[in-house]
Design a protein around this motif. Sequence first.
Motif, PDB file in Angstrom:
ATOM      1  N   ASN A   2      16.177 -30.155  93.328  1.00 18.88           N
ATOM      2  CA  ASN A   2      15.158 -31.226  93.655  1.00 18.88           C
ATOM      3  C   ASN A   2      15.555 -32.136  93.626  1.00 18.88           C
ATOM      4  OD1 ASN A   2      12.965 -33.644  92.949  1.00 18.88           O
ATOM      5  ND2 ASN A   2      12.318 -32.724  90.784  1.00 18.88           N
ATOM      6  N   PRO A   3      16.111 -33.330  94.292  1.00 14.54           N
ATOM      7  CA  PRO A   3      16.859 -34.909  94.668  1.00 14.54           C
ATOM      8  C   PRO A   3      16.486 -35.946  93.470  1.00 14.54           C
ATOM      9  CG  PRO A   3      14.874 -35.013  95.993  1.00 14.54           C
ATOM     10  CD  PRO A   3      14.694 -34.031  95.593  1.00 14.54           C
ATOM     11  N   ASP A   4      15.280 -35.748  92.658  1.00 15.95           N
ATOM     12  CA  ASP A   4      14.760 -36.545  91.738  1.00 15.95           C
ATOM     13  C   ASP A   4      15.895 -36.620  90.425  1.00 15.95           C
ATOM     14  OD1 ASP A   4      13.144 -38.576  93.418  1.00 15.95           O
ATOM     15  OD2 ASP A   4      12.087 -37.029  92.950  1.00 15.95           O
ATOM     16  N   ARG A   5      16.234 -34.925  91.005  1.00 17.07           N
ATOM     17  CA  ARG A   5      16.901 -34.845  89.483  1.00 17.07           C
ATOM     18  C   ARG A   5      18.374 -35.223  89.560  1.00 17.07           C
ATOM     19  NH1 ARG A   5      18.805 -28.267  88.314  1.00 17.07           N
ATOM     20  NH2 ARG A   5      19.479 -29.400  85.900  1.00 17.07           N
ATOM     21  N   PHE A   6      18.908 -35.377  90.347  1.00 19.32           N
ATOM     22  CA  PHE A   6      20.122 -36.581  90.375  1.00 19.32           C
ATOM     23  C   PHE A   6      20.150 -37.134  90.278  1.00 19.32           C
ATOM     24  CE2 PHE A   6      23.540 -37.989  92.783  1.00 19.32           C
ATOM     25  CZ  PHE A   6      24.745 -37.583  92.149  1.00 19.32           C
ATOM     26  N   ARG A   7      19.109 -38.456  90.222  1.00 15.21           N
ATOM     27  CA  ARG A   7      19.258 -40.009  90.009  1.00 15.21           C
ATOM     28  C   ARG A   7      19.031 -39.684  88.577  1.00 15.21           C
ATOM     29  NH1 ARG A   7      14.618 -41.897  94.398  1.00 15.21           N
ATOM     30  NH2 ARG A   7      15.774 -41.504  96.051  1.00 15.21           N
ATOM     31  N   THR A   8      18.157 -38.619  87.999  1.00 12.76           N
ATOM     32  CA  THR A   8      17.473 -39.131  86.719  1.00 12.76           C
ATOM     33  C   THR A   8      18.583 -38.897  85.696  1.00 12.76           C
ATOM     34  OG1 THR A   8      15.687 -38.458  87.094  1.00 12.76           O
ATOM     35  CG2 THR A   8      16.442 -37.938  84.834  1.00 12.76           C
ATOM     36  N   LEU A   9      20.323 -37.528  85.853  1.00 10.67           N
ATOM     37  CA  LEU A   9      21.243 -37.743  85.988  1.00 10.67           C
ATOM     38  C   LEU A   9      22.134 -38.715  86.037  1.00 10.67           C
ATOM     39  CD1 LEU A   9      22.975 -35.347  84.734  1.00 10.67           C
ATOM     40  CD2 LEU A   9      23.763 -34.334  87.116  1.00 10.67           C
ATOM     41  N   GLN A  10      21.754 -39.570  87.301  1.00 12.31           N
ATOM     42  CA  GLN A  10      22.786 -41.162  87.222  1.00 12.31           C
ATOM     43  C   GLN A  10      22.171 -41.623  86.215  1.00 12.31           C
ATOM     44  OE1 GLN A  10      22.332 -42.239  91.247  1.00 12.31           O
ATOM     45  NE2 GLN A  10      24.880 -43.240  91.007  1.00 12.31           N
ATOM     46  N   ILE A  11      20.896 -42.021  85.969  1.00 12.01           N
ATOM     47  CA  ILE A  11      21.001 -43.137  85.540  1.00 12.01           C
ATOM     48  C   ILE A  11      21.078 -42.734  83.737  1.00 12.01           C
ATOM     49  CG2 ILE A  11      19.247 -44.087  83.900  1.00 12.01           C
ATOM     50  CD1 ILE A  11      17.189 -44.083  86.950  1.00 12.01           C
ATOM     51  N   ARG A  12      21.075 -41.184  83.636  1.00  9.65           N
ATOM     52  CA  ARG A  12      21.454 -40.945  82.107  1.00  9.65           C
ATOM     53  C   ARG A  12      23.130 -40.793  81.590  1.00  9.65           C
ATOM     54  NH1 ARG A  12      17.762 -34.876  81.562  1.00  9.65           N
ATOM     55  NH2 ARG A  12      16.123 -36.150  80.691  1.00  9.65           N
ATOM     56  N   PHE A  13      23.870 -40.976  82.739  1.00 10.89           N
ATOM     57  CA  PHE A  13      25.292 -41.252  83.114  1.00 10.89           C
ATOM     58  C   PHE A  13      25.390 -42.799  82.273  1.00 10.89           C
ATOM     59  CE2 PHE A  13      25.958 -36.573  84.825  1.00 10.89           C
ATOM     60  CZ  PHE A  13      26.337 -35.396  83.355  1.00 10.89           C
ATOM     61  N   SER A  14      24.702 -43.019  83.521  1.00 14.59           N
ATOM     62  CA  SER A  14      25.502 -45.068  83.159  1.00 14.59           C
ATOM     63  C   SER A  14      24.566 -45.771  81.989  1.00 14.59           C
ATOM     64  CB  SER A  14      23.931 -46.045  84.505  1.00 14.59           C
ATOM     65  OG  SER A  14      22.864 -45.516  84.654  1.00 14.59           O
ATOM     66  N   ASP A  15      23.346 -44.950  81.633  1.00 12.74           N
ATOM     67  CA  ASP A  15      23.457 -44.989  80.153  1.00 12.74           C
ATOM     68  C   ASP A  15      24.156 -44.631  78.923  1.00 12.74           C
ATOM     69  OD1 ASP A  15      21.092 -46.820  80.925  1.00 12.74           O
ATOM     70  OD2 ASP A  15      19.861 -45.022  80.740  1.00 12.74           O
ATOM     71  N   LEU A  16      24.701 -43.635  78.981  1.00 12.04           N
ATOM     72  CA  LEU A  16      25.922 -43.053  77.611  1.00 12.04           C
ATOM     73  C   LEU A  16      26.465 -43.900  78.483  1.00 12.04           C
ATOM     74  CD1 LEU A  16      26.241 -40.713  75.999  1.00 12.04           C
ATOM     75  CD2 LEU A  16      27.199 -39.309  78.261  1.00 12.04           C
ATOM     76  N   SER A  17      27.741 -43.925  79.492  1.00 15.54           N
ATOM     77  CA  SER A  17      28.757 -45.303  79.263  1.00 15.54           C
ATOM     78  C   SER A  17      28.774 -46.246  78.833  1.00 15.54           C
ATOM     79  CB  SER A  17      29.355 -44.488  80.918  1.00 15.54           C
ATOM     80  OG  SER A  17      27.864 -45.922  81.574  1.00 15.54           O
TER      81      SER A  17
END
Length: 126
Positions: A2-17
């Motif tokens: 799922n291509p949306d899964r990668f975006r969600t993961l990217q957003i979560r990592f930016s919030d986490l950072s």
Amino acid sequence: MNPDRFRTLQIRFSDLSNWLVTFAIVGILISIGLGWLVKGILILIGLIAITPVVVILGVQWWLKRNLIQDLCPVCSEEFPAFNNTQCQCPNCGEPIKVEQGHFSRLTPPGTIDVQVVDVSVQTLED
């Protein structure tokens, strides 16, 4: 995949950072000690609160020493002026010099200032 899964993961990592950076800064400040920061802020607040009071008291003291209220020597109009200055009477326009708490006429050199005395005339009868 799922291509949306990668975006969600990217957003979560930016919030986490962002959170990790914030916690790292807080951790460094805690390890150094925040007493100096709190004391500095309290001193700044104290200076901001005390400064207007000191300024007002200083201006009032300066005005009491330098503001003179006297009568114009020409027209007897009472008005305020600053000590050791030259000004004009607001009523008659006469140039006035303020010296040692009193007004005096500002005259050019060589001018003779006289006081007028009223003399009543009496006739003598024979």
